[in-house]
Scaffold this motif. Structure first.
Motif, PDB file in Angstrom:
ATOM      1  N   PHE A   1      -3.005   2.322  -0.200  1.00 55.03           N
ATOM      2  CA  PHE A   1      -1.545   2.319  -0.178  1.00 55.03           C
ATOM      3  C   PHE A   1      -0.982   3.350  -1.154  1.00 55.03           C
ATOM      4  CE2 PHE A   1       2.599   0.665   0.528  1.00 55.03           C
ATOM      5  CZ  PHE A   1       3.239   0.751  -0.691  1.00 55.03           C
TER       6      PHE A   1
ATOM      7  N   THR B   1      -1.454  -4.409   6.054  1.00 58.47           N
ATOM      8  CA  THR B   1      -0.610  -3.416   5.376  1.00 58.47           C
ATOM      9  C   THR B   1      -1.125  -2.009   5.637  1.00 58.47           C
ATOM     10  OG1 THR B   1      -0.061  -5.012   3.641  1.00 58.47           O
ATOM     11  CG2 THR B   1       0.317  -2.681   3.160  1.00 58.47           C
TER      12      THR B   1
ATOM     13  N   ARG C   1      -0.260  -0.893   9.153  1.00 61.19           N
ATOM     14  CA  ARG C   1       1.129  -0.435   9.311  1.00 61.19           C
ATOM     15  C   ARG C   1       1.317   0.963   8.727  1.00 61.19           C
ATOM     16  NH1 ARG C   1       2.151  -6.005   8.422  1.00 61.19           N
ATOM     17  NH2 ARG C   1       2.309  -5.697   6.165  1.00 61.19           N
TER      18      ARG C   1
ATOM     19  N   ASN D   1      -7.400  -1.845  -0.714  1.00 64.92           N
ATOM     20  CA  ASN D   1      -6.111  -1.768  -0.024  1.00 64.92           C
ATOM     21  C   ASN D   1      -5.053  -1.131  -0.907  1.00 64.92           C
ATOM     22  OD1 ASN D   1      -7.416  -3.085   2.007  1.00 64.92           O
ATOM     23  ND2 ASN D   1      -6.462  -5.083   1.646  1.00 64.92           N
TER      24      ASN D   1
END
Length: 600
Positions: free
Chosen positions: A12, A534, A537, A8
């Protein structure tokens, strides 16, 4: 869980990097370029020209174009493709308009200006002649030649210029032009003196300063361009002005010149001779003089003898077929390399040829883009089908995967084992969708490049409000796409962000950009969701981010990508229906018809 958190974090970071790159490209880089241009304008350093070439004259104070044209006697140039004049002072080709192309879209817009005389702002011209060491009386930039024959330079109507230096050398220059963009300059030197002289032919394409906005295109090269020593020799305006050009190239034939997005001025010496070509920079107060030049082999002219040299000067539009025709008829090495085919040239070239073939048959470049997209989709259909099938299967097992993650959230090893078992039961390969994607990416990059380099797209209309496929979308959401008679660019404080231009303000969002964003969101929504909230989004925000980025590009590119997204969504929809997987289209239909949740 630790592995998942690491994954993740990596995703990101990648997304954040993309956002920062977009900000760097759209905001910081233009500001830095403006500062660099201002700094260069204040430079006052002079460089000494190599002895083998005539020194670059710095020229007088800047005058208007009309004043510069009127300052020297001239011979008119009139062809189906060109108009302008030839200066008898220096015998330069320095006043050229492309009559088949306009500066802007309206039919009242003047033709594209290619070359302009010395003394004007951003002068751009071609010179040819003879260079020699310790030879007095050689004709130069201030030499006024005599028009010996001809009155208008036109196809089938050559002109002859003469100059005698009074020291035993007589120079004759025969200039012809065809019905497109090629000048042929034949220089003859007769030695009537009592001693031999040694001269070398030279040619120079000079640009005195670079107009604002040129050289900022990150996709298509603008700057020096040539084919020397068997290789393509490009140099961008920014690097040229920063580093001072580059090394000299010894070449058997070839060519050298200066190019903008769609236009080219180039020198083509005899292809059977050894030449030396070079990009040179001369810094003058407030001005950078860019010089793409070559010097040919020296000739010794005995007393009572004469020698001749022929050079071709191309000044025109980079029409691929025209360049290829010259390449074949004149034996010019790789002249079509003046078009920036890019690193994926082996894909870009055939795609361009096929797009041109379609355009010739449908007569509308926008329609040709749509047809080409369909054909490419059909060619890539098997790969895309495997990719979308894998994505659909992943989406189908997504609920079961979520259950396993919740059930074994405290036991990562057991969670991984159960996930692998689930993949085996459902015959799902998470990596199956990646390979087809990687194989199709080069094709779509090649398509992107083709649409950027195609001169056929310049000022090409589509339908409705799309009058120029090479320009950004002229509509904007901030005046309801023209329904409100108000120019958002006049808004206080943020007007520059909303204004239409090339490129437009960052907040200028047209209807085509919105359609692109909507179709991008649809294809994203039809893909398996990311496991982490996350990440979900971030991926939801990506269509919005790319909507703003793509709104800066020509509307022809938006047309291509939007149509490509629509075809992608249709293909995904068919596969999802076959595998009985919920999808956004059925969900939307269900809401509109009041039938509740759609069932695949």
């Amino acid at each position: 869980m630790q592995d998942e958190n690491n994954r993740n974090t990596i995703i990101f970071v990648v997304c954040a990097f993309l956002i920062l790159m977009a900000y760097q490209f759209l905001v910081i880089e233009p500001a830095n370029q403006k500062k660099a241009a201002e700094a260069k304008a204040k430079a006052a350093v002079a460089q000494t020209a190599p002895a083998s070439r005539p020194a670059v004259p710095l020229g007088p104070q800047v005058v208007t174009r009309d004043q510069a044209v009127a300052a020297a006697p001239r011979v008119p140039i009139a062809t189906p493709a060109l108009k302008g004049s030839l200066s008898l002072q220096g015998a330069r080709i320095d006043d050229i308009y492309l009559v088949q192309y306009r500066e802007k879209l309206p039919k009242t817009s003047p033709p594209v200006e290619l070359l302009r005389p010395e003394g004007t702002q951003y002068a751009w011209f071609a010179s040819t002649g003879w260079a020699g060491a310790n030879i007095p009386g050689l004709p130069g930039d201030q030499t006024v030649w005599t028009l010996a024959s001809g009155s208008v330079l036109a196809p089938g109507k050559p002109v002859t210029l003469t100059y005698a230096n009074g020291q035993g050398l007589t120079f004759t220059r025969l200039i012809t032009v065809d019905d497109k963009y090629m000048f042929t300059v034949t220089d003859t030197v007769a030695n009537t003196g009592g001693a031999p002289v040694t001269l070398a032919p030279f040619g120079s394409i000079q640009r005195r300063g670079v107009p604002e906005g040129l050289g900022r295109n990150s996709v298509v090269l603008e700057g020096g361009m040539g084919w020397l020593d068997g290789k393509r020799r490009p140099i961008k305006y920014a690097k040229w002005q920063k580093d001072g050009g580059g090394p000299a190239y010894d070449s058997h034939g070839g060519w050298i010149g200066i190019t903008d997005h769609y236009w080219l001025a180039a020198l083509i010496p005899a292809q059977n001779e050894q030449i030396r070509g070079q990009y040179r920079l001369t810094r003058a107060p407030g001005l950078n003089i860019l010089d793409a030049n070559y010097v040919g082999p020296a000739r010794t002219i005995a007393a009572g003898a004469q020698v001749s040299n022929t050079v071709h000067v191309f000044a025109g539009a980079k029409q691929v077929q025209v360049l290829k025709d010259y390449q074949a008829s004149l034996g010019v090495q790789n002249l079509d390399e003046a078009v920036d085919w890019g690193m994926l040239w082996f894909l870009t070239r055939p795609v361009y040829q096929f797009l041109s073939f379609i355009f010739q048959h449908v007569g509308n470049f926008g329609v040709a883009i749509l047809v080409l997209t369909v054909v490419v989709r059909l060619v890539l259909f098997p790969l895309a089908n495997k990719q979308y099938e894998s994505m659909t299967k992943m989406k189908k097992v997504q609920p079961a995967m979520e259950e396993l993650r919740k059930k074994f959230k405290d036991d990562p090893q057991k969670q991984q084992q159960e996930l692998l078992a689930l993949y085996q039961r459902e015959k799902v390969n998470p990596l199956a969708g990646c390979l087809p994607l990687f194989l199709t990416i080069p094709v779509f990059f090649a398509l992107f490049k083709v649409l950027q380099i195609s001169i056929e797209m310049r000022h090409a209309p589509f339908y409705g409000f799309i009058k120029d496929l090479s320009a950004p979308d002229p509509t904007t959401i901030f005046n309801l796409f023209g329904l409100i008679p108000w120019d958002p660019g006049t808004a206080p404080l943020i007007g520059s962000l909303l204004a239409y231009g090339t490129p437009p303000g960052f907040l200028h969002i047209g209807i085509m950009a919105i359609l692109y964003g909507a179709t991008t969101w649809l294809t994203t929504a039809m893909s398996p969701p990311a496991p982490d909230p996350t990440q979900q989004r971030i991926f939801q925000l990506m269509p919005i981010l790319f909507t703003f980025i793509m709104a800066q590009f020509p509307i022809g590119l938006l047309l291509y990508y939007t149509w490509s997204n629509i075809l992608t969504a249709i293909q995904q929809y068919v596969i999802m229906r076959r595998f009985k997987v919920d999808n956004p289209i059925d969900q939307l239909i269900a809401r509109l018809t009041g039938q509740g949740k759609a069932v695949g």
